[in-house]
Design an enzyme around this catalytic site. Structure first.
Site, short mmCIF file in Angstrom:
data_model
loop_
_atom_site.label_atom_id
_atom_site.label_comp_id
_atom_site.label_asym_id
_atom_site.label_seq_id
_atom_site.Cartn_x
_atom_site.Cartn_y
_atom_site.Cartn_z
N ASP A 336 -17.15 45.16 56.72
CA ASP A 336 -16.06 46.08 57.10
C ASP A 336 -14.83 45.34 57.62
O ASP A 336 -14.92 44.19 58.05
CB ASP A 336 -16.56 47.04 58.19
CG ASP A 336 -17.01 46.30 59.44
OD1 ASP A 336 -17.64 45.23 59.30
OD2 ASP A 336 -16.73 46.77 60.55
N GLU A 337 -13.71 46.00 57.54
CA GLU A 337 -12.45 45.58 58.18
C GLU A 337 -12.12 44.11 57.95
O GLU A 337 -11.88 43.36 58.89
CB GLU A 337 -12.53 45.86 59.69
CG GLU A 337 -12.71 47.33 60.01
CD GLU A 337 -12.69 47.63 61.49
OE1 GLU A 337 -11.89 48.49 61.90
OE2 GLU A 337 -13.49 47.01 62.25
#
Ligand SMILES: *[C@@H]1O[C@H](CO)[C@@H](O)[C@H](O)[C@H]1NC(C)=O
Ligand SMILES: *[C@@H]1O[C@H](CO)[C@@H](O)[C@H](O)[C@H]1NC(C)=O
Ligand SMILES: *[C@@H]1O[C@H](CO)[C@@H](O)[C@H](O)[C@H]1NC(C)=O
Length: 550
Positions: A336-337
């Site tokens: 993620d991210e």
């Protein structure tokens, strides 16, 4: 004739600590009155009658018929303690004197629960069979399940049906239950990187999970701020990445957590999030990309370097260790991210991009990395879950990759569930259940969490089937040992009922009284579960001196 073996010889004690209910009608006004002897989460099918029986610690025994195993014996011991003491400790003599056993003794007693099962696997897994049936009647009381996992859920239910009646005695109504979970994956994420959580806090949470029939502990063990996992292969990771030498989980700690979870039928899935969220992984040389300003290294480091083969050699060894250490066989790979600015600033990464023909598109580089790490996980024999971005960016990962949907809390997850399942991936929903965002149970009420339905999105029946469950997340920015239990419980129980009980059980008003009882149950069992249903009381309020069992 059944051959019964008396497994658990009941202790001879002469009396039991009982709680006196109001003897004078009270004019006090709680917002919600607790139920008595109502289960949480609600079973799939239940019939209760007005016939009641006493349950006495002097005579009651758990018996088993057929298959036996250590998990069963430990469960008998745990639930005997839970039912008769509320805590592990026997009541004090003062308590016994203050509340002598009363009652007319004319009611029938239930003297045993006979447990029958056919399999007792060593560890719970993604296909644990948690179905059980429970009957409580004068002549026989039975708990039947194909496997130990159903037995554990059934024993929890049985313990919840027993209550202290107005005559002050432990009582159970005649009951027939057939029960199984609606979803196989019912998780709780705790974050031990932003704040370290003591092993005792993790064990308390595992107890609370078992009391609410949650079955997956998502151990978000490392992240940017710190790396508390003490790796046997790469001790440098925690030596350089933990907050201090005290803020680590040793190999023995990990074993203890896994064992505590195992005997409660809870899976432990560790997350080693890469390539982002890795600022604490400094202990491995050349793993993180040096960031540049004006073609000069600026002293900062970015995500994991996806261009060096040494990265993948290191991850192979780390994944091998995880495969050996965590018996569940699943890992959460993260994904993620991922910020691209540092990659984009580094001349070596940019020339790799050109050589690969990625055309300055860093999403392609991220996808390349995701594909490589799923291949590595496959090579070492790990199954995996990823955050939704891995699917969103179109990485070519295997169909069996499970997507954990976390965006966004305001309803964006509906489209995301449709998208991920349309691509044929299994999905787990967490977006609406970020418990750390709850500021005040009143302004951000539990009812909202209760009403969410993970299958409520536009899609075919087959797509709906790909949703395997959900997960409550307690991120650790402002959560440490002092508040993790009250902030997580009983809020996570609300989600536990959504994930276990039938879809049509949806009315928060009807659930509130049972939830109030469940909160008090957690308190009575030694956990600082906060109030989320407004003004009210428990028959036995929190008293830290009585709850020192951890
Ligand atoms: C259990 O029995 C009591 C006493 O007969 C009755 O008042 C109560 O409603 C019953 N509980 C349930 C859940 O039906
Ligand atoms: C561990 O850290 C020490 C000190 O920084 C370093 O000399 C050593 O090479 C590191 N080991 C590995 C395997 O990276
Ligand atoms: C970058 O690559 C991704 C993944 O292949 C693709 O979806 C996206 O459209 C590309 N972006 C641009 C600006 O070409």
């Amino acid at each position: 004739m059944m051959l019964l073996m008396l497994l658990y010889n009941c202790w001879s004690i002469t009396s039991i600590c009982v709680i006196s209910w109001f003897s004078i009608p009270s004019l006090a006004k709680p917002t919600v009155f607790s139920t008595v002897g109502e289960p949480w989460p609600m079973p799939m099918q239940r019939t209760v009658s007005d016939i009641t029986y006493n349950v006495s610690p002097e005579t009651f025994c758990f018996n088993h018929d057929g298959v036996n195993c250590d998990l069963l014996q430990q469960a008998f011991q745990r639930y005997y303690n839970i039912i008769f003491y509320g805590t592990i400790e026997a009541p004090s003599q003062e308590a016994l004197d203050a509340y002598p056993l009363k009652g007319d003794g004319e009611k029938q007693q239930i003297n045993s629960l006979i447990v029958t099962m056919t399999t007792c696997p060593e560890y719970p897994s993604d296909n644990s069979n948690e179905e059980y049936s429970l009957t409580v009647h004068e002549d026989t009381s039975n708990l039947e399940s194909e496997s130990i996992w159903g037995v554990l859920r059934g024993l929890e239910t049985f313990s919840q049906l027993i209550y202290i009646a107005k005559d002050g005695r432990l009582t159970i109504n005649a009951t027939d239950i057939v029960d199984r979970p609606r979803f196989p994956y019912r998780g709780l994420l705790l974050d031990t990187s932003r704040h370290f959580l003591d092993v005792s806090s993790l064990l308390k949470n595992l107890d609370a999970m078992a009391y609410s029939k949650l079955n997956v502990f998502h151990f978000h063990i490392v992240d940017n701020p710190s790396f508390p996992y003490q790796s046997s292969t790469f001790p440098n990771l925690s030596q350089q990445g933990a907050y201090s030498p005290n803020h680590v989980y040793t190999q023995d700690d990990i074993d203890r957590i896994i064992e505590y979870a195992r005997v409660r039928g809870i899976r432990v899935i560790p997350e080693f999030d890469t390539p982002g969220h890795t600022e604490s992984w400094h202990g491995i040389q050349n793993l993180l990309v040096p960031c540049y300003t004006d073609n000069v290294p600026n002293g900062l480091f970015g995500p994991v370097d996806p261009t060096e083969e040494s990265t993948y050699m290191f991850l192979t060894e780390l994944y091998k260790e995880i495969k050996n250490k965590f018996p569940d066989g699943f890992i959460h790979l993260g994904g993620d991210e991922v910020k691209h600015t540092c990659w984009a600033s580094n001349p070596r990464i940019v020339s790799f991009m050109e050589a690969q023909g990625f055309n300055n598109n860093f999403t392609k580089l991220e996808g390349y990395y995701d594909e490589r790490i799923t291949q590595l996980a496959d090579q070492v024999g790990l199954d995996y879950i990823v955050w939704q971005e891995v699917i969103d960016i179109g990485a070519k990962v295997p169909q069996k990759t499970i997507a954990l949907v976390w965006k966004d809390a305001d309803g964006g997850y509906v489209d995301e569930l449709a998208k991920v399942t349309a691509k044929g991936h299994r999905a787990i929903l967490s977006s609406p259940w970020y418990l750390n965002r709850v500021k005040d149970p009143h302004t951000d009420p539990w009812k909202k969490y209760y009403k969410v339905d993970p299958q409520n999105f536009p899609g075919t029946k087959d797509q709906k089937k790909l949703v395997i469950g959900g997960e409550a997340c307690m991120w650790g920015e402002y959560v440490d040992d002092t508040n993790v239990i009250p902030r997580t419980w009983p809020m996570a129980s609300v989600i536990a009922e959504r994930l276990w009980s039938p879809k049509d059980l949806r009315d928060p008003k009807a659930a509130a009284s049972r939830l109030a009882e469940h909160k008090c149950r957690l308190v009575w069992r030694g956990l600082q579960a906060q109030s989320i249903t407004g003004p009210g009381f428990c028959p036995q309020e929190w008293n830290s001196r009585e709850h020192d069992k951890y």
